[in-house]
Design a protein around this motif. Structure first.
Motif, PDB file in Angstrom:
ATOM      1  N   VAL A   1       0.840  -1.196   0.000  1.00 43.77           N
ATOM      2  CA  VAL A   1       0.000   0.000   0.000  1.00 43.77           C
ATOM      3  C   VAL A   1       0.872   1.243   0.000  1.00 43.77           C
ATOM      4  O   VAL A   1       1.762   1.392   0.847  1.00 43.77           O
ATOM      5  CB  VAL A   1      -0.922   0.014   1.236  1.00 43.77           C
ATOM      6  CG1 VAL A   1      -1.840   1.235   1.205  1.00 43.77           C
ATOM      7  CG2 VAL A   1      -1.742  -1.270   1.304  1.00 43.77           C
TER       8      VAL A   1
ATOM      9  N   THR B   1      -1.641   1.214  -4.873  1.00 41.84           N
ATOM     10  CA  THR B   1      -1.720   0.014  -4.039  1.00 41.84           C
ATOM     11  C   THR B   1      -1.644  -1.204  -4.946  1.00 41.84           C
ATOM     12  O   THR B   1      -2.396  -1.315  -5.915  1.00 41.84           O
ATOM     13  CB  THR B   1      -3.025  -0.010  -3.233  1.00 41.84           C
ATOM     14  OG1 THR B   1      -3.025   1.073  -2.298  1.00 41.84           O
ATOM     15  CG2 THR B   1      -3.184  -1.325  -2.484  1.00 41.84           C
TER      16      THR B   1
ATOM     17  N   SER C   1      -4.496   4.623  -5.304  1.00 37.57           N
ATOM     18  CA  SER C   1      -4.947   4.630  -3.906  1.00 37.57           C
ATOM     19  C   SER C   1      -6.033   5.664  -3.642  1.00 37.57           C
ATOM     20  O   SER C   1      -7.040   5.389  -2.964  1.00 37.57           O
ATOM     21  CB  SER C   1      -3.755   4.872  -2.977  1.00 37.57           C
ATOM     22  OG  SER C   1      -2.799   3.838  -3.085  1.00 37.57           O
TER      23      SER C   1
ATOM     24  N   LEU D   1      -8.633   0.745   2.410  1.00 37.88           N
ATOM     25  CA  LEU D   1      -8.002  -0.457   1.855  1.00 37.88           C
ATOM     26  C   LEU D   1      -9.019  -1.549   1.592  1.00 37.88           C
ATOM     27  O   LEU D   1      -8.920  -2.290   0.602  1.00 37.88           O
ATOM     28  CB  LEU D   1      -6.919  -0.955   2.820  1.00 37.88           C
ATOM     29  CG  LEU D   1      -6.227  -2.261   2.435  1.00 37.88           C
ATOM     30  CD1 LEU D   1      -5.502  -2.129   1.090  1.00 37.88           C
ATOM     31  CD2 LEU D   1      -5.236  -2.677   3.535  1.00 37.88           C
TER      32      LEU D   1
END
Length: 341
Positions: free
Chosen positions: A7, A12, A34, A40
């Motif tokens: 990440v 990512t 990202s 995430l």
């Protein structure tokens, strides 16, 4: 199946991996922007849905310190929690580590073709194959301490050391330590950056944004004129990419000098890492920037700066300096960590 993640503030990367006879085999790999996602979990869910896989173990290298299974990204508005990721994505085992811990975990598994030797080190054989054997040894002496330094969106650092035959990875936020100028130009650069930031760290120079900052310093202090063509490219393209690609070729004087200064500061900080923990097993330059400019880093500026440590220069002279060429190293390391959980 193992899910590995790298990440970053810009992108990512996720990969499905398998363990085969002690080695990680990377299979499907995808890259995501990202800032197109709020967290995430959204990225991972998209990835899992795309490949329709069932994940049993996962590890994510994240850009920030991890404490008690929780972290906040330093250059991204994301908050990570192992238990939340596990519950929301139905992954039994989730591990968060600092992104440089993930990179460092891969170093003992790198092959000679994954590395470019910038400096061999006085006490070491010139053979990269022998260096690989040294990385995989476990004698427990000082030669087993290695450092990883990775400029990308930010500047990451980590160390790997051996104790009683066991490898241990130590995260570091040394990239945010105070920038120490080593010559008059760097003093002026420090003063320029200090006029813009309350705290001037190595991260402010040794990163993608930092490289752009060095360029702006040279431009605004009149080192050389900026051509209309270069101004247009910097406006329409990624500035860091423009500076590195044209700096390597010498196409624009401003870009070439910015890359010279970057290479010198990078070498100095790599030498600092040797002294900080007596990491004479080697320093490894990771991240996207060194891999893209490794030929520039080999022109002598970086190594010259690396070796200049005054009375303790002899320690750095013993220590090899490498560039990691494989830009999937953090994914590889995260997969190994996940496999051991």
């Amino acid at each position: 199946m193992i899910l590995a993640g790298d990440v970053g503030g810009t992108k990512t990367r996720l990969a499905i991996c398998q363990l085969d006879n002690g080695r990680i085999i990377r299979q499907q790999t995808d890259t995501f922007i990202s800032r197109d996602y709020s967290c995430l979990e959204e990225v991972v869910q998209d990835f899992i849905n795309k490949y329709d896989v069932s994940v049993t173990k996962s590890c994510f290298g994240v850009p920030g310190p991890v404490v008690n299974g929780e972290a906040k990204a330093t250059k991204l508005p994301w908050h990570f929690k192992e238990d939340r990721i596990s519950n929301e994505l139905n992954i039994p085992k989730v591990k968060l580590v600092n992104d440089l811990v993930a990179t460092a975990a891969a170093v003992p598994h790198l092959m000679p073709e994954d590395l470019h030797v910038l400096y061999e080190g006085e006490q070491h054989s010139s053979s990269v194959e022998n260096q690989s054997q040294n990385r995989n040894s476990s004698s427990g002496n000082g030669e087993d301490v290695i450092g990883v330094l990775a400029p990308g969106t930010g500047l990451g650092q980590a160390y790997v050391y051996t104790n009683a035959g066991q490898r241990h990875i130590m995260a570091s936020e040394g990239g945010h330590a105070d920038l120490a100028p080593t010559n008059e130009v760097e003093v002026k650069l420090f003063q320029y950056l200090k006029s813009k930031y309350d705290h001037v760290s190595y991260d402010r120079a040794l990163s993608g944004p930092g490289l752009n900052g060095i360029y702006m310093f040279l431009k605004e202090t009149g080192f050389a004129p900026e051509s209309p063509e270069l101004e247009k490219r910097l406006r329409e393209e990624d500035p860091g990419t423009v500076i590195t690609t044209t700096g390597k070729t010498g196409e624009y004087e401003l870009c070439a000098e910015a890359l010279n200064i970057f290479a010198s500061i990078l070498g100095a900080q790599a030498g600092n890492m040797v002294l900080n923990l007596l990491a004479i097993g080697g320093i490894y330059l990771g991240g996207g920037i060194p891999a893209g400019i490794y030929e520039k880093l080999a022109d002598g500026i970086t190594v010259d700066s690396y070796l200049k440590k005054g009375r303790l220069s002899y320690l750095v002279k013993k220590t090899p300096l490498y560039v990691i060429l494989d830009d999937h190293t953090a994914l590889l390391g995260a997969a190994y960590i996940a496999s051991e959980s």
